[in-house]
Design a protein around this motif. Sequence first.
Motif, PDB file in Angstrom:
ATOM      1  N   GLY A 297       0.830  -1.203   0.000  1.00  0.00           N
ATOM      2  CA  GLY A 297       0.000   0.000   0.000  1.00  0.00           C
ATOM      3  C   GLY A 297       0.858   1.245   0.000  1.00  0.00           C
ATOM      4  N   GLU A 298       0.276   2.374   0.391  1.00  0.00           N
ATOM      5  CA  GLU A 298       0.997   3.650   0.487  1.00  0.00           C
ATOM      6  C   GLU A 298       1.620   4.055  -0.851  1.00  0.00           C
ATOM      7  OE1 GLU A 298       0.955   5.641   3.180  1.00  0.00           O
ATOM      8  OE2 GLU A 298      -0.334   4.173   4.185  1.00  0.00           O
ATOM      9  N   SER A 299       0.780   4.266  -1.851  1.00  0.00           N
ATOM     10  CA  SER A 299       1.263   4.646  -3.181  1.00  0.00           C
ATOM     11  C   SER A 299       1.735   6.094  -3.211  1.00  0.00           C
ATOM     12  CB  SER A 299       0.148   4.469  -4.212  1.00  0.00           C
ATOM     13  OG  SER A 299      -0.258   3.132  -4.284  1.00  0.00           O
ATOM     14  N   PHE A 300       2.740   6.366  -4.036  1.00  0.00           N
ATOM     15  CA  PHE A 300       3.220   7.734  -4.227  1.00  0.00           C
ATOM     16  C   PHE A 300       3.930   7.823  -5.569  1.00  0.00           C
ATOM     17  CE2 PHE A 300       6.567   5.353  -2.192  1.00  0.00           C
ATOM     18  CZ  PHE A 300       7.752   5.799  -2.771  1.00  0.00           C
ATOM     19  N   THR A 301       4.014   9.038  -6.105  1.00  0.00           N
ATOM     20  CA  THR A 301       4.768   9.274  -7.330  1.00  0.00           C
ATOM     21  C   THR A 301       6.246   9.306  -6.987  1.00  0.00           C
ATOM     22  OG1 THR A 301       2.965  10.566  -8.267  1.00  0.00           O
ATOM     23  CG2 THR A 301       5.150  10.887  -9.232  1.00  0.00           C
ATOM     24  N   PRO A 302       7.104   8.606  -7.756  1.00  0.00           N
ATOM     25  CA  PRO A 302       8.545   8.652  -7.462  1.00  0.00           C
ATOM     26  C   PRO A 302       9.035  10.097  -7.348  1.00  0.00           C
ATOM     27  CG  PRO A 302       8.090   7.041  -9.172  1.00  0.00           C
ATOM     28  CD  PRO A 302       6.802   7.772  -8.928  1.00  0.00           C
ATOM     29  N   GLY A 303       9.877  10.327  -6.349  1.00  0.00           N
ATOM     30  CA  GLY A 303      10.417  11.665  -6.151  1.00  0.00           C
ATOM     31  C   GLY A 303       9.536  12.566  -5.319  1.00  0.00           C
ATOM     32  N   THR A 304       8.415  12.040  -4.793  1.00  0.00           N
ATOM     33  CA  THR A 304       7.521  12.839  -3.953  1.00  0.00           C
ATOM     34  C   THR A 304       7.190  12.051  -2.692  1.00  0.00           C
ATOM     35  OG1 THR A 304       5.455  11.972  -4.864  1.00  0.00           O
ATOM     36  CG2 THR A 304       6.482  13.808  -6.042  1.00  0.00           C
ATOM     37  N   GLY A 305       6.506  12.693  -1.780  1.00  0.00           N
ATOM     38  CA  GLY A 305       6.031  12.006  -0.590  1.00  0.00           C
ATOM     39  C   GLY A 305       7.152  11.686   0.388  1.00  0.00           C
ATOM     40  N   PRO A 307       8.478   8.222   1.774  1.00  0.00           N
ATOM     41  CA  PRO A 307       8.417   6.757   1.824  1.00  0.00           C
ATOM     42  C   PRO A 307       8.715   6.181   3.207  1.00  0.00           C
ATOM     43  CG  PRO A 307       9.587   7.489  -0.129  1.00  0.00           C
ATOM     44  CD  PRO A 307       9.382   8.703   0.713  1.00  0.00           C
ATOM     45  N   ALA A 308       9.600   6.813   3.969  1.00  0.00           N
ATOM     46  CA  ALA A 308       9.926   6.287   5.296  1.00  0.00           C
ATOM     47  C   ALA A 308       8.687   6.261   6.189  1.00  0.00           C
ATOM     48  CB  ALA A 308      11.029   7.121   5.936  1.00  0.00           C
ATOM     49  N   GLU A 309       7.928   7.348   6.175  1.00  0.00           N
ATOM     50  CA  GLU A 309       6.698   7.378   6.967  1.00  0.00           C
ATOM     51  C   GLU A 309       5.678   6.391   6.417  1.00  0.00           C
ATOM     52  OE1 GLU A 309       6.234   8.958   9.868  1.00  0.00           O
ATOM     53  OE2 GLU A 309       8.382   9.345   9.614  1.00  0.00           O
ATOM     54  N   GLY A 310       5.659   6.224   5.087  1.00  0.00           N
ATOM     55  CA  GLY A 310       4.753   5.251   4.487  1.00  0.00           C
ATOM     56  C   GLY A 310       5.052   3.829   4.939  1.00  0.00           C
ATOM     57  N   PHE A 311       6.319   3.475   5.001  1.00  0.00           N
ATOM     58  CA  PHE A 311       6.699   2.146   5.496  1.00  0.00           C
ATOM     59  C   PHE A 311       6.200   1.947   6.931  1.00  0.00           C
ATOM     60  CE2 PHE A 311      10.210   1.766   2.224  1.00  0.00           C
ATOM     61  CZ  PHE A 311       9.776   0.554   1.706  1.00  0.00           C
ATOM     62  N   ALA A 478      14.300   6.579   2.157  1.00  0.00           N
ATOM     63  CA  ALA A 478      13.991   5.214   2.579  1.00  0.00           C
ATOM     64  C   ALA A 478      14.662   4.175   1.689  1.00  0.00           C
ATOM     65  CB  ALA A 478      12.489   4.998   2.579  1.00  0.00           C
ATOM     66  N   GLU A 479      14.900   4.523   0.416  1.00  0.00           N
ATOM     67  CA  GLU A 479      15.506   3.574  -0.516  1.00  0.00           C
ATOM     68  C   GLU A 479      16.867   4.038  -1.020  1.00  0.00           C
ATOM     69  OE1 GLU A 479      12.528   1.486  -3.164  1.00  0.00           O
ATOM     70  OE2 GLU A 479      11.425   3.331  -2.722  1.00  0.00           O
ATOM     71  N   THR A 480      17.361   5.159  -0.481  1.00  0.00           N
ATOM     72  CA  THR A 480      18.676   5.713  -0.834  1.00  0.00           C
ATOM     73  C   THR A 480      18.842   5.795  -2.350  1.00  0.00           C
ATOM     74  OG1 THR A 480      19.488   4.548   1.129  1.00  0.00           O
ATOM     75  CG2 THR A 480      21.120   5.672  -0.217  1.00  0.00           C
ATOM     76  N   ALA A 481      17.979   6.572  -2.962  1.00  0.00           N
ATOM     77  CA  ALA A 481      17.998   6.700  -4.411  1.00  0.00           C
ATOM     78  C   ALA A 481      17.491   8.077  -4.823  1.00  0.00           C
ATOM     79  CB  ALA A 481      17.121   5.619  -5.048  1.00  0.00           C
ATOM     80  N   TRP A 482      17.939   8.527  -6.004  1.00  0.00           N
ATOM     81  CA  TRP A 482      17.412   9.735  -6.627  1.00  0.00           C
ATOM     82  C   TRP A 482      16.293   9.325  -7.567  1.00  0.00           C
ATOM     83  CZ3 TRP A 482      18.823  14.038  -4.392  1.00  0.00           C
ATOM     84  CH2 TRP A 482      20.084  14.121  -3.785  1.00  0.00           C
ATOM     85  N   GLU A 483      15.165  10.046  -7.523  1.00  0.00           N
ATOM     86  CA  GLU A 483      14.002   9.684  -8.331  1.00  0.00           C
ATOM     87  C   GLU A 483      13.496  10.895  -9.105  1.00  0.00           C
ATOM     88  OE1 GLU A 483      12.160   6.186  -5.457  1.00  0.00           O
ATOM     89  OE2 GLU A 483      11.250   8.178  -5.438  1.00  0.00           O
ATOM     90  N   CYS A 484      13.053  10.635 -10.326  1.00  0.00           N
ATOM     91  CA  CYS A 484      12.473  11.682 -11.162  1.00  0.00           C
ATOM     92  C   CYS A 484      10.954  11.636 -11.038  1.00  0.00           C
ATOM     93  CB  CYS A 484      12.884  11.507 -12.621  1.00  0.00           C
ATOM     94  SG  CYS A 484      12.093  12.700 -13.719  1.00  0.00           S
ATOM     95  N   PRO A 485      10.322  12.731 -10.602  1.00  0.00           N
ATOM     96  CA  PRO A 485       8.867  12.730 -10.437  1.00  0.00           C
ATOM     97  C   PRO A 485       8.101  12.828 -11.750  1.00  0.00           C
ATOM     98  CG  PRO A 485       9.738  14.892  -9.921  1.00  0.00           C
ATOM     99  CD  PRO A 485      10.929  14.007 -10.164  1.00  0.00           C
ATOM    100  N   CYS A 486       8.781  13.106 -12.871  1.00  0.00           N
ATOM    101  CA  CYS A 486       8.076  13.268 -14.145  1.00  0.00           C
ATOM    102  C   CYS A 486       7.724  11.938 -14.791  1.00  0.00           C
ATOM    103  CB  CYS A 486       8.915  14.114 -15.100  1.00  0.00           C
ATOM    104  SG  CYS A 486       9.048  15.854 -14.604  1.00  0.00           S
TER     105      CYS A 486
END
Length: 515
Positions: A297-305, A307-311, A478-486
């Motif tokens: 669960g806890e869906s989000f667009t990469p690069g937003t939100g 994730p640590a709180e979602g976990f 939370a995943e130690t990564a750079w993400e593009c929200p586009c």
Amino acid sequence: MSDPRPLPGLDESFWMDSTETPDHAYLASDTDADTVVIGAGIAGLSTAWELARAGRDVVVLEADRIAAGVTGYTTAKVSALHSLVYDRLRRTRGAEATRLFAASQQDAVERVAAIVGELGIACDLERVSAYSYAAGPQSLPQIEAEARAAAEAGLDASYVPGTELPFPAAGAVRAGGQAQFHPRKYLLALAADLIARGGRIFERSRVTGLTEGTPCRVTVESGRTVTARNVVVATHYPVFDRAMLFARLSPRRELVVAAPVAAGEAPKDMYITEDEGKRSVRSTPLDEGRRLLIVTGESFTPGTGNPAEGFRRLDDWMRERFPVGPTAYRWAAQDNDPSDTVPLIGPFHIGARHTFVATGFGGWGMTGGVVAGRLLSALVTEAPAPPWAELYDPRRLGSAVREAPSLLGAQAEVARHFVGDRLRVGHVDSVAEIPPGTGAVVRVKGRRRAVYREPDGTVRAVSARCTHLGCLVAFNEAETAWECPCHGSRFAVDGTVLQGPALRPLEAMETEGDD
């Protein structure tokens, strides 16, 4: 104030942790084939296996390791009941299209079961029922409508007033004859049989170029090429955009937690609800007397939100409802939602003759990938196409009006990030402000850097511009990564591409003078 609790569980998927990874060579020299399949997840390997079974010479090119991308981080439900899809399809595409969708998805369930039996694959396949449930009475009208639509579409589906879950559900759609399995065990066996049939698999061979023609030519980052009559792009998010597919896909990331539970306390079927921020529940064999409960669960667009709180929210939800042991695993899965609900499987674009694509599975890639294998192998071999070929055709024009609201919404979100992120001065004022183990975008000498500080204090800096179309990346702590929200591209802290559609790494940068 942020939650100080450490994130639960091992930062890895159970499917990856519980299987060995066989080595396959990288593409070291130019080669030829009848068909080259780009991507070795369930869509790519299913297509390659079906083609090899039909006697075709197939090459598979994988940027990293086979079945280790999106497929290695799925929840692995092999189900034709896709949450609340049938009522939506009936309203937007009509009764016949809805019937074809149901038939194709159930065919995929049966195809997996048949292949497991034919090859004798030990992949923990279990035939179970799937449920889409309402957490409260406010969602019951949607559930009742879905039950009617799914049954009319031909599924073994009905409305039921309750479930076996250890907490109340207001009602549910139940579909019989579904399945769940270990996706890596299944696909590694499929890959081994593919090779036995003469297929070739090349790992760590990221594709960077595609020239269409007769024949086609595919180039990998080393400069080596595969010349082939046909090309299948099965990279989850297409690494080439030949038909404006980027505008028709919205990337979505979803979190997963998993914990051991006594076998007698584990749900035997599969469950999903759109309520409570979306929750999906299933279990899989773990060891004697125990199963592994998997909650998504806890869906989000990469690069937003966040994730640590979602976990943490997901873990809390699991623990409030199930008598589980310590959380064993946590991971995230990435999906692409198509703008008109139906995946895009077929010719790559209007003028395509020998190039094909499979994408937009909307979170249901286990059946979608198998549908792709069945459909694309028929198109490549010029065998009679299944009756649902037109439904999935990426060139479909009748969906333009239906897609318009979703297309506009998705592109408005892309534009917001593309323009809005550039108007911000920076996410932090200097590199010195970045604590160990975290990252941030900062302006250094007039240019934005994506800067990560290692736990030991070492600083890594790369360009903050995604190499796909230039949107600014954001850090997923939370995943130690750079993400593009586009468009959902993901990069390691050193800039290496983790997930496309980006083909090139983020450029390494200096930070002298700031820290």
